[in-house]
Scaffold this motif. Structure first.
Motif, PDB file in Angstrom:
ATOM      1  N   VAL A 129       8.980  11.833 -15.437  1.00 45.42           N
ATOM      2  CA  VAL A 129       9.236  10.400 -15.274  1.00 45.42           C
ATOM      3  C   VAL A 129       8.151   9.644 -16.038  1.00 45.42           C
ATOM      4  N   SER A 130       8.563   8.595 -16.752  1.00 44.57           N
ATOM      5  CA  SER A 130       7.625   7.802 -17.544  1.00 44.57           C
ATOM      6  C   SER A 130       6.626   7.091 -16.633  1.00 44.57           C
ATOM      7  N   ARG A 131       5.386   7.036 -17.071  1.00 42.33           N
ATOM      8  CA  ARG A 131       4.332   6.427 -16.267  1.00 42.33           C
ATOM      9  C   ARG A 131       4.291   4.902 -16.406  1.00 42.33           C
ATOM     10  N   GLU A 132       4.758   4.368 -17.489  1.00 35.54           N
ATOM     11  CA  GLU A 132       4.666   2.931 -17.739  1.00 35.54           C
ATOM     12  C   GLU A 132       5.336   2.090 -16.640  1.00 35.54           C
ATOM     13  N   PRO A 133       6.585   2.346 -16.276  1.00 28.78           N
ATOM     14  CA  PRO A 133       7.181   1.518 -15.223  1.00 28.78           C
ATOM     15  C   PRO A 133       6.458   1.691 -13.894  1.00 28.78           C
ATOM     16  N   ARG A 134       5.978   2.896 -13.655  1.00 24.63           N
ATOM     17  CA  ARG A 134       5.253   3.116 -12.395  1.00 24.63           C
ATOM     18  C   ARG A 134       3.932   2.363 -12.388  1.00 24.63           C
ATOM     19  N   LEU A 135       3.226   2.325 -13.515  1.00 26.29           N
ATOM     20  CA  LEU A 135       1.982   1.564 -13.616  1.00 26.29           C
ATOM     21  C   LEU A 135       2.248   0.067 -13.424  1.00 26.29           C
ATOM     22  N   GLU A 136       3.343  -0.414 -13.987  1.00 22.55           N
ATOM     23  CA  GLU A 136       3.703  -1.829 -13.824  1.00 22.55           C
ATOM     24  C   GLU A 136       3.977  -2.134 -12.346  1.00 22.55           C
ATOM     25  N   LEU A 158       0.830  -1.208   0.000  1.00 28.82           N
ATOM     26  CA  LEU A 158       0.000   0.000   0.000  1.00 28.82           C
ATOM     27  C   LEU A 158       0.862   1.255   0.000  1.00 28.82           C
ATOM     28  N   ALA A 159       1.947   1.238   0.771  1.00 25.04           N
ATOM     29  CA  ALA A 159       2.847   2.401   0.803  1.00 25.04           C
ATOM     30  C   ALA A 159       3.493   2.614  -0.565  1.00 25.04           C
ATOM     31  N   ARG A 160       3.881   1.520  -1.232  1.00 21.58           N
ATOM     32  CA  ARG A 160       4.484   1.645  -2.567  1.00 21.58           C
ATOM     33  C   ARG A 160       3.470   2.192  -3.574  1.00 21.58           C
ATOM     34  N   VAL A 161       2.232   1.659  -3.525  1.00 23.80           N
ATOM     35  CA  VAL A 161       1.194   2.140  -4.442  1.00 23.80           C
ATOM     36  C   VAL A 161       0.939   3.614  -4.203  1.00 23.80           C
ATOM     37  N   ALA A 162       0.805   3.996  -2.931  1.00 18.80           N
ATOM     38  CA  ALA A 162       0.547   5.410  -2.618  1.00 18.80           C
ATOM     39  C   ALA A 162       1.696   6.286  -3.111  1.00 18.80           C
ATOM     40  N   GLU A 210       2.154  -4.471  -7.219  1.00 18.43           N
ATOM     41  CA  GLU A 210       1.811  -4.347  -5.790  1.00 18.43           C
ATOM     42  C   GLU A 210       0.346  -4.707  -5.556  1.00 18.43           C
ATOM     43  N   ILE A 211      -0.524  -4.339  -6.502  1.00 19.51           N
ATOM     44  CA  ILE A 211      -1.941  -4.706  -6.380  1.00 19.51           C
ATOM     45  C   ILE A 211      -2.092  -6.224  -6.482  1.00 19.51           C
ATOM     46  N   ASP A 212      -1.331  -6.870  -7.350  1.00 25.55           N
ATOM     47  CA  ASP A 212      -1.346  -8.340  -7.433  1.00 25.55           C
ATOM     48  C   ASP A 212      -0.880  -8.956  -6.117  1.00 25.55           C
ATOM     49  N   ARG A 213       0.182  -8.365  -5.569  1.00 28.57           N
ATOM     50  CA  ARG A 213       0.707  -8.858  -4.285  1.00 28.57           C
ATOM     51  C   ARG A 213      -0.367  -8.710  -3.202  1.00 28.57           C
ATOM     52  N   LEU A 214      -1.079  -7.582  -3.157  1.00 23.60           N
ATOM     53  CA  LEU A 214      -2.165  -7.383  -2.190  1.00 23.60           C
ATOM     54  C   LEU A 214      -3.267  -8.417  -2.402  1.00 23.60           C
ATOM     55  N   SER A 215      -3.583  -8.687  -3.649  1.00 24.49           N
ATOM     56  CA  SER A 215      -4.612  -9.693  -3.951  1.00 24.49           C
ATOM     57  C   SER A 215      -4.201 -11.068  -3.450  1.00 24.49           C
ATOM     58  N   ARG A 216      -2.927 -11.428  -3.618  1.00 27.13           N
ATOM     59  CA  ARG A 216      -2.454 -12.735  -3.137  1.00 27.13           C
ATOM     60  C   ARG A 216      -2.517 -12.813  -1.604  1.00 27.13           C
ATOM     61  N   VAL A 217      -2.140 -11.725  -0.947  1.00 28.46           N
ATOM     62  CA  VAL A 217      -2.210 -11.705   0.532  1.00 28.46           C
ATOM     63  C   VAL A 217      -3.656 -11.856   0.984  1.00 28.46           C
ATOM     64  N   ILE A 218      -4.571 -11.157   0.333  1.00 24.34           N
ATOM     65  CA  ILE A 218      -5.987 -11.248   0.695  1.00 24.34           C
ATOM     66  C   ILE A 218      -6.512 -12.654   0.429  1.00 24.34           C
ATOM     67  N   GLU A 219      -6.117 -13.261  -0.684  1.00 23.06           N
ATOM     68  CA  GLU A 219      -6.538 -14.633  -0.980  1.00 23.06           C
ATOM     69  C   GLU A 219      -6.000 -15.597   0.088  1.00 23.06           C
ATOM     70  N   ALA A 220      -4.752 -15.389   0.491  1.00 20.57           N
ATOM     71  CA  ALA A 220      -4.175 -16.242   1.554  1.00 20.57           C
ATOM     72  C   ALA A 220      -4.950 -16.068   2.835  1.00 20.57           C
ATOM     73  N   LEU A 221      -5.346 -14.842   3.158  1.00 15.50           N
ATOM     74  CA  LEU A 221      -6.137 -14.597   4.359  1.00 15.50           C
ATOM     75  C   LEU A 221      -7.478 -15.320   4.287  1.00 15.50           C
ATOM     76  N   LEU A 222      -8.101 -15.270   3.147  1.00 20.64           N
ATOM     77  CA  LEU A 222      -9.372 -15.958   2.975  1.00 20.64           C
ATOM     78  C   LEU A 222      -9.223 -17.465   3.124  1.00 20.64           C
ATOM     79  N   ARG A 223      -8.110 -18.016   2.597  1.00 20.25           N
ATOM     80  CA  ARG A 223      -7.861 -19.465   2.770  1.00 20.25           C
ATOM     81  C   ARG A 223      -7.668 -19.786   4.246  1.00 20.25           C
ATOM     82  N   ILE A 224      -6.913 -18.932   4.948  1.00 19.45           N
ATOM     83  CA  ILE A 224      -6.700 -19.154   6.396  1.00 19.45           C
ATOM     84  C   ILE A 224      -8.036 -19.095   7.131  1.00 19.45           C
ATOM     85  N   ALA A 225      -8.869 -18.114   6.776  1.00 19.43           N
ATOM     86  CA  ALA A 225     -10.175 -17.976   7.436  1.00 19.43           C
ATOM     87  C   ALA A 225     -11.042 -19.199   7.202  1.00 19.43           C
ATOM     88  N   ARG A 226     -10.964 -19.763   5.993  1.00 14.91           N
ATOM     89  CA  ARG A 226     -11.756 -20.969   5.706  1.00 14.91           C
ATOM     90  C   ARG A 226     -11.213 -22.143   6.481  1.00 14.91           C
TER      91      ARG A 226
END
Length: 187
Positions: free
Chosen positions: A159-166, A144-148, A171-187
């Protein structure tokens, strides 16, 4: 019906002694009466003393029973109160609360030991949840800090926007994986 209780007096050395006798009256063939008896003063004395003792023993037994019942009820109530207080401490969030054992290996000690085992397991579970939550918070903060930071730098046109968007997508993919892991733990 043939038995008769009579009082008899015995004189010994000029003194009168009251006695009780139990007599059986039998008529003989020749019409004479035969009186057969036994001195029952001793038996009557024992019977009277037994009635007198019962007059004291029964009320005394009732009083002692009431006192004993009260003391037992109080002792049981105190032990139940200790268990209840400890359970309320745990309910209120003090997971270190344990029910004291008396060492008597009775039903209350077995119940207390079972509750203590349950409280220990709850404490371990809550500590594990705390550790996981703490770890998850750190895992979520970094992306979240990196995205912000990257989003804040989008105003910089040099500064070019393309590398920053990537980087933001990663980081959003990484957040999604953490949330998915949390959901698996909760289940």
């Amino acid at each position: 019906a043939d038995w008769v209780k009579i009082e008899a007096d015995i004189y010994k050395s000029g003194l009168e002694e009251d006695r009780l006798a139990l007599l059986k009256i039998s008529r003989l063939r020749n019409g004479a009466l035969l009186l057969t008896g036994r001195d029952i003063a001793r038996h009557e004395d024992i019977s009277e003393k037994t009635r007198y003792a019962a007059g004291w023993i029964i009320p005394l037994t009732l009083i002692l029973s009431v006192i004993g019942g009260y003391l037992m009820s109080r002792a049981i109530g105190l032990r139940v109160d200790r268990i209840t207080r400890t359970a309320h401490r745990v309910i209120d969030g003090d997971l270190t609360g344990r029910v004291p054992l008396t060492g008597g290996s009775d039903d209350f000690d077995r119940l207390s030991d079972t509750l203590n085992s349950m409280f220990e397991k709850l404490e371990r579970s809550f500590n594990a949840v705390r550790r996981v939550s703490d770890h998850v918070a750190h895992e979520l903060k970094t992306p979240l800090a990196r995205v912000a930071g990257e989003l804040a730098s989008f105003d910089d046109e040099t500064v070019s926007r393309e590398p920053r968007l990537e980087l933001v997508k990663g980081e959003i993919d990484r957040l999604s994986r953490v949330i998915e892991a949390l959901l698996r733990i909760a289940r």
